[in-house]
Design an enzyme around this catalytic site. Structure first.
Site, PDB file in Angstrom:
ATOM      1  N   ASP A   1      32.270  41.949  44.298  1.00 54.39           N
ATOM      2  CA  ASP A   1      32.483  41.270  43.011  1.00 54.39           C
ATOM      3  C   ASP A   1      33.367  42.144  42.114  1.00 54.39           C
ATOM      4  O   ASP A   1      32.907  42.712  41.130  1.00 54.39           O
ATOM      5  CB  ASP A   1      31.101  41.044  42.367  1.00 54.39           C
ATOM      6  CG  ASP A   1      31.184  40.314  41.028  1.00 54.39           C
ATOM      7  OD1 ASP A   1      32.214  39.673  40.755  1.00 54.39           O
ATOM      8  OD2 ASP A   1      30.214  40.399  40.252  1.00 54.39           O
TER       9      ASP A   1
ATOM     10  N   THR B   1      13.052  -1.987  44.094  1.00 57.54           N
ATOM     11  CA  THR B   1      14.072  -2.207  45.129  1.00 57.54           C
ATOM     12  C   THR B   1      14.437  -0.866  45.752  1.00 57.54           C
ATOM     13  O   THR B   1      15.151  -0.067  45.147  1.00 57.54           O
ATOM     14  CB  THR B   1      15.328  -2.865  44.515  1.00 57.54           C
ATOM     15  OG1 THR B   1      14.903  -3.967  43.730  1.00 57.54           O
ATOM     16  CG2 THR B   1      16.310  -3.309  45.577  1.00 57.54           C
TER      17      THR B   1
HETATM   18  C1  SPV Z   1      27.524  36.688  38.105  1.00 57.82           C
HETATM   19  O1  SPV Z   1      26.646  35.952  38.561  1.00 57.82           O
HETATM   20  O2  SPV Z   1      28.580  36.885  38.686  1.00 57.82           O
HETATM   21  C2  SPV Z   1      27.343  37.340  36.814  1.00 57.82           C
HETATM   22  C3  SPV Z   1      26.011  37.711  36.368  1.00 57.82           C
HETATM   23  O3  SPV Z   1      28.325  37.609  36.163  1.00 57.82           O
HETATM   24  S1  SPV Z   1      25.767  39.356  36.900  1.00 57.82           S
HETATM   25  O4  SPV Z   1      25.816  39.365  38.348  1.00 57.82           O
HETATM   26  O5  SPV Z   1      24.464  39.756  36.405  1.00 57.82           O
HETATM   27  O6  SPV Z   1      26.814  40.173  36.336  1.00 57.82           O
HETATM   28 MG    MG Z   2      30.099  37.720  37.284  1.00 56.09          MG
END
Ligand code: SPV
Ligand code: MG
Length: 432
Positions: A207, A125
């Site tokens: 980050d 289906t």
């Molecule tokens: C992330 O993806 O944010 C991580 C892995 O913590 S790393 O970028 O390798 O720190």
């Molecule tokens: Mg990280």
């Protein structure tokens, strides 16, 4: 009185859609239905992890009048159950004539021949409409509890759990809907890595911890509306001890399955940056305190706490990593993420070999961003249970966007760029 024939039907049984109902209707005409209910492990050999546990699916199917008995089928291969129950008839959809299930079908035919049993195939289906009974509907309405428990079920039933980074809901949707299959194999991504790096980068930020938990968890909630797979959350170092309880609470509440905290302190510097001279590692004692607080804060044992060791990133060597792994494990961590920025996995494998001998061994997590040639098979051999492809969707999508932009500028039109895009029709179909 003539004995009723036994008709065997294998099902995952998360939900009975129109296709399943049709198969049961056909099967009931031939005799008494025995359901071979796929265990989580068996289901994962050809489809996604069922939304509900075996027990829940069993009790749902028990209510169906057409079903006489339910037995577990613990591999996609029917042979064991066919030998045991010797059904007169097996009823199955005809979709398994192609692809990797073809060999399973051939084995069923061969086995049934031994007692002159028959295989009856029902036309598949296609285009099952969205309805309250539809699996797709279920996947979008997964509850926080169901989603949270999925990672533990995957760890139990897979040799290695494959996690891929997604930094927006469409990435989550892709991970949910795509799988790979050929004549020999079927595979899929099991869950989502909520990466601090790609969450920040996709917002044009570094980050360094400046994205707060509320922003990141709101974004996750949006992804949860369109996907059903489990999520592992990258919480950096988790913040001050006083915040950990709230972190665990928030993540559990929205349905995250696991949190990773790393043993770094001070201003966050991404582990893949070459210069780590300003990065400081936490003391073992302090980090163990954090693990304990997190373990004591969780409500459900389905929520997994992963401790991430940065010793190899900071050049402190395998011995330091091992000492920390034993302590973090004793403090209550469920799994250990051993991070490395080397080009080969030799250092993490050296660590894994030693840690495997420890009485405090816990399953390992790898993030092969700088050593992409490592195979999942080799990771499994060394005691790794989760592999996180931590930034791969962001890196590919950025490259594609860049190519398109340059192509439009270079050619003064969009025609040439078209060949690397999906069509508008595909987009519309994807988000129906
Ligand atoms: C992330 O993806 O944010 C991580 C892995 O913590 S790393 O970028 O390798 O720190
Ligand atoms: Mg990280």
């Amino acid at each position: 009185m003539k004995k009723k024939k036994i008709v065997y039907v294998a099902l995952v049984g998360d939900d009975l859609n129109d296709g399943h109902k049709n198969i049961l209707k056909v099967a009931s005409k031939y005799g008494q239905i025995i359901i071979g209910l796929m265990t989580d492990k068996a289901a994962l050999e050809y489809t996604e992890l069922p939304h509900f546990s075996y027990k829940e699916r069993e009790s749902y199917l028990k209510k169906n009048r057409l079903i006489k008995a339910i037995v577990p089928q613990d591999t996609l291969d029917f042979t064991k159950n066919l030998k045991k129950y010797k059904p007169d008839i097996v009823v199955h959809g005809d979709d398994w004539k192609v692809g990797h299930q073809r060999k399973i079908r051939n084995k069923v035919i061969k086995e049934l021949k031994k007692w002159s049993g028959k295989l009856i195939e029902v036309k598949y289906t296609a285009n099952i409409p969205k309805s309250a009974n539809n699996l797709k509907f279920l996947s979008h309405s997964t509850t926080a509890e169901l989603r949270k428990s999925k990672l533990k079920r995957l760890i139990k039933n897979k040799k290695i759990v494959k996690i891929l980074e997604a930094h927006n809901p469409i990435g989550g949707l892709l991970i949910d809907n795509l799988s790979y299959s050929d004549e020999k194999k079927f595979d899929q991504i099991d869950g989502v890595w909520c990466s601090s790096l790609t969450d920040s980068t996709s917002r044009g930020k570094p980050d360094n911890g400046s994205l707060d938990l509320t922003t990141r968890s709101n974004w996750l909630s949006e992804m949860f509306e369109v996907s059903s797979k489990p999520v592992i959350f990258d919480a950096d170092n988790g913040g001050p001890k006083e915040h950990l309880k709230f972190l665990v609470n928030k993540l559990e509440k929205i349905g995250v399955s696991a949190v990773v905290i790393e043993d770094k302190i001070g201003i966050k510097i991404n582990s893949l940056f070459k210069d780590q001279s300003k990065t400081k590692q936490d003391t073992i004692n302090n980090f163990c305190k954090k693990i304990k607080i997190m373990c004591n804060s969780r409500v459900s044992n389905d929520f997994i706490i992963i401790s991430r060791i940065e010793s190899l990133i900071l050049g402190k060597g395998v011995r330091d990593a091992l000492k920390r792994a034993n302590s973090y494990s004793k403090a209550g961590a469920d799994m250990i993420l051993i991070h490395s920025n080397k080009k080969t996995p030799s250092e993490i494998f050296k660590f894994a070999k030693l840690f495997k001998k420890s009485k405090y061994f816990k399953p390992l997590v790898a993030v092969p961003s700088t050593y992409p040639s490592v195979t999942e098979t080799n990771l499994i051999k060394h005691g790794f249970k989760i592999v996180i492809y931590a930034n791969h969707l962001l890196r590919t999508s950025y490259l594609s966007m860049k190519k398109t932009l340059i192509s439009i500028l270079k050619n003064g039109q969009a025609l040439k760029a078209q060949k690397d895009m999906i069509s508008i029709k595909e987009i519309i179909q994807m988000i129906r």
